[in-house]
Write a protein that holds these residues in place. Structure first.
Motif, PDB file in Angstrom:
ATOM      1  N   ILE A 238      29.071  60.283  46.949  1.00 13.47           N
ATOM      2  CA  ILE A 238      28.750  58.597  45.674  1.00 13.47           C
ATOM      3  C   ILE A 238      29.893  58.159  45.528  1.00 13.47           C
ATOM      4  O   ILE A 238      29.788  57.024  45.932  1.00 13.47           O
ATOM      5  N   GLU A 239      30.884  58.494  44.212  1.00 14.30           N
ATOM      6  CA  GLU A 239      32.054  58.166  43.895  1.00 14.30           C
ATOM      7  C   GLU A 239      32.861  57.106  45.009  1.00 14.30           C
ATOM      8  O   GLU A 239      33.106  55.894  44.754  1.00 14.30           O
ATOM      9  N   GLY A 240      32.953  57.984  45.901  1.00 10.47           N
ATOM     10  CA  GLY A 240      33.800  57.981  46.783  1.00 10.47           C
ATOM     11  C   GLY A 240      33.707  56.539  47.594  1.00 10.47           C
ATOM     12  O   GLY A 240      34.872  56.049  47.872  1.00 10.47           O
ATOM     13  N   THR A 241      32.126  56.942  48.216  1.00  9.87           N
ATOM     14  CA  THR A 241      31.731  55.417  48.968  1.00  9.87           C
ATOM     15  C   THR A 241      31.185  54.506  47.995  1.00  9.87           C
ATOM     16  O   THR A 241      31.820  53.872  48.737  1.00  9.87           O
ATOM     17  N   SER A 242      31.588  54.345  46.795  1.00  8.38           N
ATOM     18  CA  SER A 242      31.350  52.550  45.553  1.00  8.38           C
ATOM     19  C   SER A 242      32.547  53.021  46.062  1.00  8.38           C
ATOM     20  O   SER A 242      33.192  51.192  45.463  1.00  8.38           O
ATOM     21  N   ILE A 243      33.449  53.011  45.283  1.00  5.86           N
ATOM     22  CA  ILE A 243      35.299  53.083  45.556  1.00  5.86           C
ATOM     23  C   ILE A 243      35.797  52.255  46.207  1.00  5.86           C
ATOM     24  O   ILE A 243      36.362  51.209  46.570  1.00  5.86           O
ATOM     25  N   LEU A 244      35.493  52.691  47.859  1.00  7.19           N
ATOM     26  CA  LEU A 244      36.351  52.384  48.603  1.00  7.19           C
ATOM     27  C   LEU A 244      35.575  50.889  48.915  1.00  7.19           C
ATOM     28  O   LEU A 244      36.053  50.691  49.555  1.00  7.19           O
ATOM     29  N   LEU A 245      34.300  51.209  48.850  1.00  8.33           N
ATOM     30  CA  LEU A 245      33.084  49.741  49.403  1.00  8.33           C
ATOM     31  C   LEU A 245      33.637  49.032  48.620  1.00  8.33           C
ATOM     32  O   LEU A 245      33.469  47.258  49.357  1.00  8.33           O
ATOM     33  N   ASN A 246      33.717  48.905  47.261  1.00  8.87           N
ATOM     34  CA  ASN A 246      34.072  48.146  46.203  1.00  8.87           C
ATOM     35  C   ASN A 246      35.981  48.069  46.998  1.00  8.87           C
ATOM     36  O   ASN A 246      36.107  45.999  46.368  1.00  8.87           O
ATOM     37  N   ASP A 247      36.694  48.482  46.633  1.00 11.16           N
ATOM     38  CA  ASP A 247      38.171  47.941  46.659  1.00 11.16           C
ATOM     39  C   ASP A 247      38.592  47.270  47.172  1.00 11.16           C
ATOM     40  O   ASP A 247      39.260  47.200  47.614  1.00 11.16           O
ATOM     41  N   TYR A 248      37.678  47.670  48.775  1.00 11.22           N
ATOM     42  CA  TYR A 248      38.397  47.820  50.392  1.00 11.22           C
ATOM     43  C   TYR A 248      37.320  46.573  50.817  1.00 11.22           C
ATOM     44  O   TYR A 248      37.005  46.905  52.259  1.00 11.22           O
ATOM     45  N   GLU A 249      36.203  45.643  50.520  1.00 11.24           N
ATOM     46  CA  GLU A 249      35.507  45.408  50.827  1.00 11.24           C
ATOM     47  C   GLU A 249      35.730  44.638  52.456  1.00 11.24           C
ATOM     48  O   GLU A 249      35.056  44.183  53.191  1.00 11.24           O
ATOM     49  N   ASP A 250      36.928  43.765  51.713  1.00 12.85           N
ATOM     50  CA  ASP A 250      37.070  43.149  53.270  1.00 12.85           C
ATOM     51  C   ASP A 250      37.337  43.435  54.213  1.00 12.85           C
ATOM     52  O   ASP A 250      37.689  42.942  55.656  1.00 12.85           O
ATOM     53  N   PHE A 251      38.476  44.910  54.433  1.00 16.48           N
ATOM     54  CA  PHE A 251      38.506  45.766  55.094  1.00 16.48           C
ATOM     55  C   PHE A 251      37.154  46.036  55.872  1.00 16.48           C
ATOM     56  O   PHE A 251      36.956  45.557  57.862  1.00 16.48           O
ATOM     57  N   PHE A 252      36.246  46.369  55.653  1.00 19.55           N
ATOM     58  CA  PHE A 252      34.737  46.828  56.060  1.00 19.55           C
ATOM     59  C   PHE A 252      34.028  45.511  56.976  1.00 19.55           C
ATOM     60  O   PHE A 252      32.771  46.112  57.433  1.00 19.55           O
ATOM     61  N   LYS A 253      33.657  44.512  55.977  1.00 19.82           N
ATOM     62  CA  LYS A 253      32.825  43.036  56.634  1.00 19.82           C
ATOM     63  C   LYS A 253      32.942  42.665  57.893  1.00 19.82           C
ATOM     64  O   LYS A 253      31.920  42.586  58.142  1.00 19.82           O
ATOM     65  N   ASP A 254      33.641  42.854  58.836  1.00 24.05           N
ATOM     66  CA  ASP A 254      33.490  43.591  60.168  1.00 24.05           C
ATOM     67  C   ASP A 254      33.089  44.371  60.543  1.00 24.05           C
ATOM     68  O   ASP A 254      32.999  44.487  61.799  1.00 24.05           O
ATOM     69  N   LYS A 255      32.865  45.854  60.034  1.00 24.93           N
ATOM     70  CA  LYS A 255      32.777  46.654  60.500  1.00 24.93           C
ATOM     71  C   LYS A 255      31.367  47.312  59.988  1.00 24.93           C
ATOM     72  O   LYS A 255      31.257  47.864  61.067  1.00 24.93           O
ATOM     73  N   ILE A 256      30.826  47.220  59.592  1.00 24.84           N
ATOM     74  CA  ILE A 256      29.640  47.560  59.002  1.00 24.84           C
ATOM     75  C   ILE A 256      28.617  46.118  58.173  1.00 24.84           C
ATOM     76  O   ILE A 256      29.244  45.704  57.645  1.00 24.84           O
ATOM     77  N   SER A 257      27.687  46.305  58.440  1.00 21.93           N
ATOM     78  CA  SER A 257      26.817  45.633  57.660  1.00 21.93           C
ATOM     79  C   SER A 257      26.630  44.899  56.270  1.00 21.93           C
ATOM     80  O   SER A 257      26.870  45.436  55.898  1.00 21.93           O
ATOM     81  N   ARG A 258      26.539  43.567  56.075  1.00 26.31           N
ATOM     82  CA  ARG A 258      26.421  43.451  55.406  1.00 26.31           C
ATOM     83  C   ARG A 258      25.653  44.063  53.756  1.00 26.31           C
ATOM     84  O   ARG A 258      25.695  44.394  53.048  1.00 26.31           O
ATOM     85  N   GLU A 259      23.893  44.477  54.139  1.00 23.83           N
ATOM     86  CA  GLU A 259      23.205  45.484  53.721  1.00 23.83           C
ATOM     87  C   GLU A 259      23.804  45.941  53.562  1.00 23.83           C
ATOM     88  O   GLU A 259      23.874  46.731  51.922  1.00 23.83           O
ATOM     89  N   MET A 260      24.607  47.339  54.157  1.00 24.42           N
ATOM     90  CA  MET A 260      24.795  48.162  54.290  1.00 24.42           C
ATOM     91  C   MET A 260      25.977  48.249  52.790  1.00 24.42           C
ATOM     92  O   MET A 260      26.464  49.235  51.973  1.00 24.42           O
ATOM     93  N   ILE A 261      26.846  46.902  53.326  1.00 28.88           N
ATOM     94  CA  ILE A 261      27.965  47.344  52.525  1.00 28.88           C
ATOM     95  C   ILE A 261      27.848  47.325  50.814  1.00 28.88           C
ATOM     96  O   ILE A 261      27.881  48.424  49.651  1.00 28.88           O
ATOM     97  N   GLU A 262      26.712  46.658  50.667  1.00 25.97           N
ATOM     98  CA  GLU A 262      25.811  46.186  49.514  1.00 25.97           C
ATOM     99  C   GLU A 262      25.093  47.286  49.255  1.00 25.97           C
ATOM    100  O   GLU A 262      25.461  47.703  47.473  1.00 25.97           O
ATOM    101  N   GLU A 263      24.331  47.818  49.614  1.00 24.45           N
ATOM    102  CA  GLU A 263      23.730  49.015  49.021  1.00 24.45           C
ATOM    103  C   GLU A 263      25.274  50.328  48.395  1.00 24.45           C
ATOM    104  O   GLU A 263      25.121  50.736  46.954  1.00 24.45           O
ATOM    105  N   GLY A 264      26.110  50.266  49.437  1.00 24.34           N
ATOM    106  CA  GLY A 264      26.960  51.456  49.114  1.00 24.34           C
ATOM    107  C   GLY A 264      28.053  50.483  47.944  1.00 24.34           C
ATOM    108  O   GLY A 264      27.996  51.697  47.315  1.00 24.34           O
ATOM    109  N   LYS A 265      28.008  49.828  47.808  1.00 24.24           N
ATOM    110  CA  LYS A 265      29.160  49.048  46.699  1.00 24.24           C
ATOM    111  C   LYS A 265      28.610  49.617  45.363  1.00 24.24           C
ATOM    112  O   LYS A 265      28.644  49.954  44.177  1.00 24.24           O
ATOM    113  N   ARG A 266      26.927  49.803  45.363  1.00 25.08           N
ATOM    114  CA  ARG A 266      25.974  49.683  44.346  1.00 25.08           C
ATOM    115  C   ARG A 266      25.685  51.492  44.078  1.00 25.08           C
ATOM    116  O   ARG A 266      25.117  51.449  43.015  1.00 25.08           O
ATOM    117  N   TYR A 267      26.501  52.221  44.737  1.00 26.52           N
ATOM    118  CA  TYR A 267      26.521  53.489  44.691  1.00 26.52           C
ATOM    119  C   TYR A 267      27.001  54.358  43.055  1.00 26.52           C
ATOM    120  O   TYR A 267      26.456  54.581  42.550  1.00 26.52           O
TER     121      TYR A 267
END
Length: 336
Positions: free
Chosen positions: A164-193
């Protein structure tokens, strides 16, 4: 040396061997798999724990409160307050310090703990904010968890899902890296972990039911926590890979980074050991609070193992958390 929590074998060789002087008031001191120290004050026992926040960039104020409160929650006791040391680099702004403390204050209010004091310093000894918190709680001596009563066949339980924490940290701190690799909905949900990181409710309910053991799943992830737990209870643990809860978001993020989600920091999940009757009651009460629970294994005679299909593997002692390997990968990719 590798980044992250000092490995347990080095901890025993370099740290624990020098902790020789003991006091009769200290019921539980420094040891692997124990989240807290317990100090005897008669009918009541003080519960103490300390932790730094070093792996996250965002939300450090909130995390500093929630992570430390989690440790004392594993005792099943009442959390009273936190002492907080904030070390900040010279380039920090007054606004940044105020934002960190605002986040910490809101987390403390939500969890009903008081920030009782601490220390705030600007220093060139750090290149980003480091917060260390010491949390203080209490528990009736008669309610101390009884590890010595654990028997073969007792259930091994985890709450919520892994990493839970690792997912939240990585998606919050490196959101730009994932934006073309994971859907926007998944990124936002993962950030809320990050909103799920507190295990205070699990600790309160587990304490009232008198489960035998609780351990906050932090650095080293689920497999690290299982290994530490088997050392703490002085018995074996076997878990089943297919029973481990992991979300689609965490699976996809860790696949992209080629890291192991079972060794990724997992604050927000608690590892619990109890007999079958108490396990059923625990699951019922936590489910009523909207907290998912999974029975992932059982206590055995000796060792720490994970079984997947017909393959039984030994769980090795935890080393550096996968979070630090992921950060190193991400930073090297971004720098190119």
């Amino acid at each position: 040396m590798i980044t992250g929590k000092l490995p347990n074998d080095l901890l025993e060789k370099m740290v624990f061997k020098h902790i020789n002087h003991k006091r009769k008031e200290v019921l539980t001191g420094a040891s692997i798999g124990e989240d807290n120290a317990l100090v005897d004050f008669g009918e009541e026992v003080a519960v103490l724990s300390t932790d730094p926040i070093t792996g996250a960039v965002n939300d450090v104020g909130r995390l500093s409160i929630e992570i430390s409160v989690n440790d004392v929650s594993t005792s099943g006791g009442d959390v009273i307050g936190v002492l907080m040391t904030l070390l900040a680099p010279r380039g920090i702004s007054y606004e940044d310090i105020e934002r960190i403390m605002k986040d910490a204050g809101e987390a403390a209010e939500r969890l009903d703990v008081e920030i009782m004091g601490g220390h705030t310093e600007i220093t060139d000894a750090v290149n980003r904010v480091v917060i260390s918190t010491t949390v203080i709680g209490k528990i009736k001596k008669k309610n101390i968890l009884k590890l010595e009563d654990i028997k073969k066949g007792y259930k091994v339980i985890m709450t919520k899902s892994t990493a839970i924490e690792g997912t939240s940290i990585l998606l919050n701190d490196y959101e730009d890296f994932f934006k073309d690799k994971i859907s926007r909905e998944m990124i936002e949900e993962g950030k809320r972990y990050g909103e799920k990181i507190s295990v205070k409710q699990e600790g309160e309910i587990g304490g009232k039911i008198h489960v035998n053991y609780m351990h906050d799943i932090t650095e080293g992830g689920l497999l690290g926590a299982v290994w530490e737990a088997h050392k703490a209870i002085n018995m074996g643990i076997k878990i089943y890979e297919e029973k481990i809860p992991i979300t689609k978001i965490t699976k996809e993020m860790t696949r992209i980074l080629e890291i192991d989600p079972l060794r990724l920091i997992s604050s927000g999940s608690m590892l619990i050991i109890a007999d079958e009757a108490k396990s059923k009651l625990l699951i019922e009460k936590l489910n009523k609070r909207g907290i998912s629970v999974s029975v992932i294994g059982e206590v055995i005679d000796d060792g720490a193992f994970i079984e997947s299909k017909d393959n039984l593997k030994i769980i090795e002692p935890p080393r550096a958390d996968e979070l630090y390997r992921a950060i190193e990968k991400l930073n090297s990719t971004i720098d190119k």
